[in-house]
Motif scaffolding. Structure first.
Motif, PDB file in Angstrom:
ATOM      1  N   GLY A  97       0.823  -1.214   0.000  1.00 32.71           N
ATOM      2  CA  GLY A  97       0.000   0.000   0.000  1.00 32.71           C
ATOM      3  C   GLY A  97       0.851   1.254   0.000  1.00 32.71           C
ATOM      4  O   GLY A  97       0.549   2.222  -0.717  1.00 32.71           O
ATOM      5  N   LEU A  98       1.915   1.254   0.796  1.00 32.48           N
ATOM      6  CA  LEU A  98       2.817   2.409   0.831  1.00 32.48           C
ATOM      7  C   LEU A  98       3.534   2.586  -0.500  1.00 32.48           C
ATOM      8  O   LEU A  98       3.715   3.716  -0.970  1.00 32.48           O
ATOM      9  CB  LEU A  98       3.832   2.259   1.966  1.00 32.48           C
ATOM     10  N   ALA A  99       3.924   1.485  -1.130  1.00 29.61           N
ATOM     11  CA  ALA A  99       4.587   1.569  -2.440  1.00 29.61           C
ATOM     12  C   ALA A  99       3.644   2.190  -3.467  1.00 29.61           C
ATOM     13  O   ALA A  99       4.069   3.026  -4.279  1.00 29.61           O
ATOM     14  CB  ALA A  99       5.031   0.179  -2.903  1.00 29.61           C
ATOM     15  N   ALA A 100       2.366   1.827  -3.415  1.00 29.56           N
ATOM     16  CA  ALA A 100       1.390   2.400  -4.342  1.00 29.56           C
ATOM     17  C   ALA A 100       1.220   3.896  -4.097  1.00 29.56           C
ATOM     18  O   ALA A 100       1.154   4.689  -5.045  1.00 29.56           O
ATOM     19  CB  ALA A 100       0.048   1.681  -4.202  1.00 29.56           C
ATOM     20  N   VAL A 101       1.179   4.301  -2.842  1.00 32.16           N
ATOM     21  CA  VAL A 101       1.065   5.735  -2.511  1.00 32.16           C
ATOM     22  C   VAL A 101       2.281   6.484  -3.042  1.00 32.16           C
ATOM     23  O   VAL A 101       2.145   7.523  -3.708  1.00 32.16           O
ATOM     24  CB  VAL A 101       0.925   5.950  -0.983  1.00 32.16           C
ATOM     25  N   LEU A 102       3.462   5.973  -2.768  1.00 33.29           N
ATOM     26  CA  LEU A 102       4.679   6.665  -3.199  1.00 33.29           C
ATOM     27  C   LEU A 102       4.774   6.724  -4.724  1.00 33.29           C
ATOM     28  O   LEU A 102       5.242   7.720  -5.276  1.00 33.29           O
ATOM     29  CB  LEU A 102       5.910   6.004  -2.586  1.00 33.29           C
ATOM     30  N   ALA A 103       4.304   5.681  -5.411  1.00 29.22           N
ATOM     31  CA  ALA A 103       4.292   5.694  -6.868  1.00 29.22           C
ATOM     32  C   ALA A 103       3.373   6.811  -7.375  1.00 29.22           C
ATOM     33  O   ALA A 103       3.706   7.512  -8.339  1.00 29.22           O
ATOM     34  CB  ALA A 103       3.853   4.343  -7.411  1.00 29.22           C
ATOM     35  N   THR A 104       2.250   6.989  -6.713  1.00 29.68           N
ATOM     36  CA  THR A 104       1.302   8.048  -7.089  1.00 29.68           C
ATOM     37  C   THR A 104       1.919   9.433  -6.928  1.00 29.68           C
ATOM     38  O   THR A 104       1.603  10.350  -7.681  1.00 29.68           O
ATOM     39  CB  THR A 104       0.024   7.945  -6.233  1.00 29.68           C
ATOM     40  N   TYR A 105       2.824   9.570  -5.963  1.00 27.63           N
ATOM     41  CA  TYR A 105       3.437  10.868  -5.663  1.00 27.63           C
ATOM     42  C   TYR A 105       4.857  10.982  -6.210  1.00 27.63           C
ATOM     43  O   TYR A 105       5.680  11.711  -5.663  1.00 27.63           O
ATOM     44  CB  TYR A 105       3.407  11.123  -4.154  1.00 27.63           C
ATOM     45  N   GLY A 106       5.163  10.265  -7.287  1.00 29.75           N
ATOM     46  CA  GLY A 106       6.431  10.463  -7.974  1.00 29.75           C
ATOM     47  C   GLY A 106       7.587   9.612  -7.510  1.00 29.75           C
ATOM     48  O   GLY A 106       8.747   9.886  -7.867  1.00 29.75           O
ATOM     49  N   ASN A 107       7.336   8.597  -6.684  1.00 28.67           N
ATOM     50  CA  ASN A 107       8.391   7.680  -6.224  1.00 28.67           C
ATOM     51  C   ASN A 107       9.534   8.377  -5.499  1.00 28.67           C
ATOM     52  O   ASN A 107      10.660   7.897  -5.484  1.00 28.67           O
ATOM     53  CB  ASN A 107       8.948   6.856  -7.392  1.00 28.67           C
ATOM     54  N   GLN A 108       9.253   9.504  -4.905  1.00 29.60           N
ATOM     55  CA  GLN A 108      10.281  10.276  -4.198  1.00 29.60           C
ATOM     56  C   GLN A 108       9.628  10.937  -2.989  1.00 29.60           C
ATOM     57  O   GLN A 108       8.495  11.397  -3.069  1.00 29.60           O
ATOM     58  CB  GLN A 108      10.854  11.359  -5.128  1.00 29.60           C
TER      59      GLN A 108
END
Length: 117
Positions: A97-108
């Motif tokens: 779930g956290l990986a999906a959130v971070l992907a949505t926000y530019g992976n950074q």
């Protein structure tokens, strides 16, 4: 004597990221395990003063920040004891779930810390 530590305060890279991360925690790990069993949160300044060996303990904070890639951020989270204390299936679901959130926000993510002495 000096006691040094860093405390994460918040991310500052993208508006809404902190809220999205908190939402992932609420959704994927609604019953988190915090801290180490048997460990009590202690205000170190008071603990040091109460020892009787020191007086007028000074606490200073120095804010700083650093950027993490999605993989680095997730690696840091995987190393935290409150994550290790989760059921393995819950932990993996949370990290997904956290990986999906971070992907949505530019992976950074830019993480703000405060170094205390």
């Amino acid at each position: 004597m000096a006691l040094l530590r860093n405390t994460a305060t918040q991310s500052k890279s993208t508006p809404g990221l902190d809220e999205a991360i908190e939402s992932a925690y609420r959704h994927e790990a609604p019953h988190p395990v915090t801290g180490v069993p048997g460990e009590a949160a202690v205000e170190r300044r008071l603990e040091i003063e109460d020892s009787g060996f020191f007086v007028d303990v000074l606490r200073e904070g120095y804010p700083w920040s650093t950027s993490y890639s999605r993989d680095h951020d997730l690696g840091l989270r995987r190393s935290q004891s409150d994550h290790w204390l989760l059921d393995p299936a819950d932990r993996e679901r949370l990290h997904d779930g956290l990986a999906a959130v971070l992907a949505t926000y530019g992976n950074q993510v830019e993480q703000v810390y405060c170094a205390f002495r």
